[in-house]
Design an enzyme around this catalytic site. Structure first.
Site, PDB file in Angstrom:
ATOM      1  N   HIS A 140       0.957  -1.210   0.010  1.00  0.00           N
ATOM      2  CA  HIS A 140      -0.143  -0.111  -0.100  1.00  0.00           C
ATOM      3  C   HIS A 140       0.704   1.281   0.043  1.00  0.00           C
ATOM      4  O   HIS A 140       2.168   1.263   0.610  1.00  0.00           O
ATOM      5  CB  HIS A 140      -0.759  -0.197   1.133  1.00  0.00           C
ATOM      6  N   ASP A 217       3.147  -4.403   8.058  1.00  0.00           N
ATOM      7  CA  ASP A 217       1.769  -3.910   8.031  1.00  0.00           C
ATOM      8  C   ASP A 217       0.800  -4.902   8.090  1.00  0.00           C
ATOM      9  O   ASP A 217       0.696  -5.596   7.266  1.00  0.00           O
ATOM     10  CB  ASP A 217       2.176  -3.280   6.488  1.00  0.00           C
ATOM     11  N   GLN A 220      -4.319  -5.051   6.930  1.00  0.00           N
ATOM     12  CA  GLN A 220      -5.463  -6.065   6.251  1.00  0.00           C
ATOM     13  C   GLN A 220      -5.362  -7.429   7.060  1.00  0.00           C
ATOM     14  O   GLN A 220      -6.014  -8.393   6.698  1.00  0.00           O
ATOM     15  CB  GLN A 220      -5.148  -6.105   4.726  1.00  0.00           C
ATOM     16  N   LYS A 243     -10.489  -0.720  10.581  1.00  0.00           N
ATOM     17  CA  LYS A 243     -10.600  -2.223   9.666  1.00  0.00           C
ATOM     18  C   LYS A 243     -10.756  -3.301  10.425  1.00  0.00           C
ATOM     19  O   LYS A 243     -11.242  -4.233   9.875  1.00  0.00           O
ATOM     20  CB  LYS A 243      -9.238  -2.318   8.895  1.00  0.00           C
ATOM     21  N   CYS A 381      -4.618   2.681  -3.602  1.00  0.00           N
ATOM     22  CA  CYS A 381      -3.649   3.030  -2.853  1.00  0.00           C
ATOM     23  C   CYS A 381      -2.277   2.057  -3.072  1.00  0.00           C
ATOM     24  O   CYS A 381      -1.634   1.919  -2.239  1.00  0.00           O
ATOM     25  CB  CYS A 381      -4.003   3.375  -1.337  1.00  0.00           C
TER      26      CYS A 381
END
Ligand code: PLP
Length: 423
Positions: A140, A217, A220, A243, A381
């Site tokens: 991202h 990261d 997600q 999220k 993104c």
């Protein structure tokens, strides 16, 4: 139990793939009851943000109604209550991630801020000209740009792990990139554009063999699977509350205590100090050293409520249920004439990215919207991912545990409608 007191794990249901009732769970989410363009909302934009269960909304209302006060600074009762709730939110996050210490949990605005914090603090203090930072081809923008900025400033070099046509990272290439100059590796656990689950354990292990720290990261990954930062042995882990069925504007950066201790503060201001004079400032201890100014108190309390809700359903259950739903969606979408799935890795979570022959992704998104089906259309993104696949945009349906097979059926029906309109 859900917020309405049901035992979700034991409820039979028609749509149920692994034993919990998504249909019943949906009742906990007021936003899922709305109609768009006169049609029931089919919400498949969960990688962008998730809807909030009633218990999170009620927790925020209760906080602002009965407990609102600033933290850490007051001797009065409400401030003590707010401080207690804020700090127990930290403990809740620590438990979710299985971190060793509360002080390893830093509250941020989101994944983006967590990564910027590491780039600006760890990166600025450690990187020298000629050093290298490794990221991957599926990142991202928020795990690309902060590294570009600090590399530019320091004369360091950004290296990129390539991927194959399925959207899987090439580990042999990664091994070749790792070298004496590598100072940090920063890679997503799950790609928001493709759904790929990266081989993060191997990535971390290979970096650690060379003494290189790894930032994960987790934006997600955290909503879709149990995460254990100690089992992963990652050095930093960033996530976003919104999220994970929590409020916007709140996120978490986990960092190993010894690394965080050695890092300079990211921002200056109230709360991050223990003593200030015009001659010298002594910084506060962890985690406050990295939390300058009044934090998002309501956000932390709402996030803690969201985590409790998700944990009552169970992240293992969620993972299994969503895997089944993803397989169902993959099968149905693959059968649509002229549809190409983008991101076909063996290990995937939550994302069905696709293009349709001769129809722009934005047009697909618009027709789907008119049918009540909310998907995202664009570069997500992740412009370098689009470039890798020779595209400018895809349409992306992304899943949550409150989605059902009926949602996938509605998606497929709406896609056929788009094909019909543009035939
Ligand atoms: C993989 C990934 N990383 C980082 C981010 C940035 O998250 P936020 O905008 O919540 O900071 C996102 C958001 O979509 C994402 O999907």
């Amino acid at each position: 139990m859900t917020s309405t007191g049901r035992r979700v794990a034991e409820e039979p249901c028609e749509n149920c793939l692994v034993g919990f009732g998504a249909e019943k769970i949906r009742e906990d989410f007021p936003a899922l009851q709305v109609k768009v363009h006169g049609k029931p909302l089919v919400y498949l934009d969960n990688a962008a943000t998730t809807h909030k269960p009633q218990v999170v909304i009620d927790t925020l209302t209760r906080y602002y109604t009965e407990e609102n006060s600033n933290v850490h600074r007051g001797v009065h009762l409400l401030s003590q209550i707010a401080t207690q709730a804020y700090e127990s939110g930290r403990t809740r996050v620590r438990q979710l991630l299985n971190a060793a210490h509360d002080r390893e949990i830093i509250f941020t605005r989101g994944t983006t801020e967590g990564i910027n914090l590491v780039a600006q603090s760890y990166g600025r203090s450690r990187l020298r000209a000629g050093d290298e930072v490794i990221i991957s081809a599926l990142e991202h923008h928020s795990n690309i740009v902060p590294w570009q900025m600090i590399c530019d400033e320091k004369g360091a070099i950004l290296r990129v792990i390539p991927m194959n046509d399925a959207g899987e990272l090439l580990l042999e290439e990664y091994e070749r990139l790792l070298g004496d100059r590598t100072k940090l590796v920063a890679v997503a656990y799950v790609s928001n554009a493709l759904g790929t689950i990266t081989p993060i354990r191997e990535i971390i292990e290979l970096a650690h063999r060379r003494g290189v720290p790894v930032l994960v990261d987790g934006a997600q990954a955290t909503p879709h699977m149990p995460v254990d930062v100690r089992a992963l042995d990652c050095d930093f882990y960033a996530l976003s509350g919104h999220k994970l069925y929590g409020p916007t504007g709140i996120g978490v950066l986990y960092g190993k205590a010894d690394l965080l201790e050695a890092m300079p503060p990211y921002q200056g201001g109230g709360d991050m100090i223990s003593a200030v004079s015009f001659e010298k400032t002594v910084y506060n201890a962890l985690p406050h050293k990295f939390e300058a100014g009044t934090p998002h108190i309501a956000g932390v309390i709402g996030l803690a409520a969201a985590i409790e809700y998700v944990e009552r359903i169970g992240l293992r259950q969620i993972q299994a249920y969503e895997a089944d739903l993803l397989a169902y969606g993959t099968e149905l979408l693959s059968a649509v004439p002229g549809l190409r799935l983008i991101g076909t890795a063996k290990e995937k979570a939550g994302v069905l990215s696709f293009v349709l022959d001769g129809i722009h992704a934005h047009d697909v998104g618009t027709i789907l919207d008119l049918e009540g089906v909310a998907v995202r259309a664009g570069h997500h993104c992740a412009m370098p991912v689009m470039k890798r696949f020779g595209l400018s945009a895809t349409a992306r349906a992304s899943l949550a545990f409150y989605n059902t097979r009926a949602d996938i059926d509605a998606l497929v029906k709406a896609i056929h409608k788009a094909i019909e309109v543009f035939a």
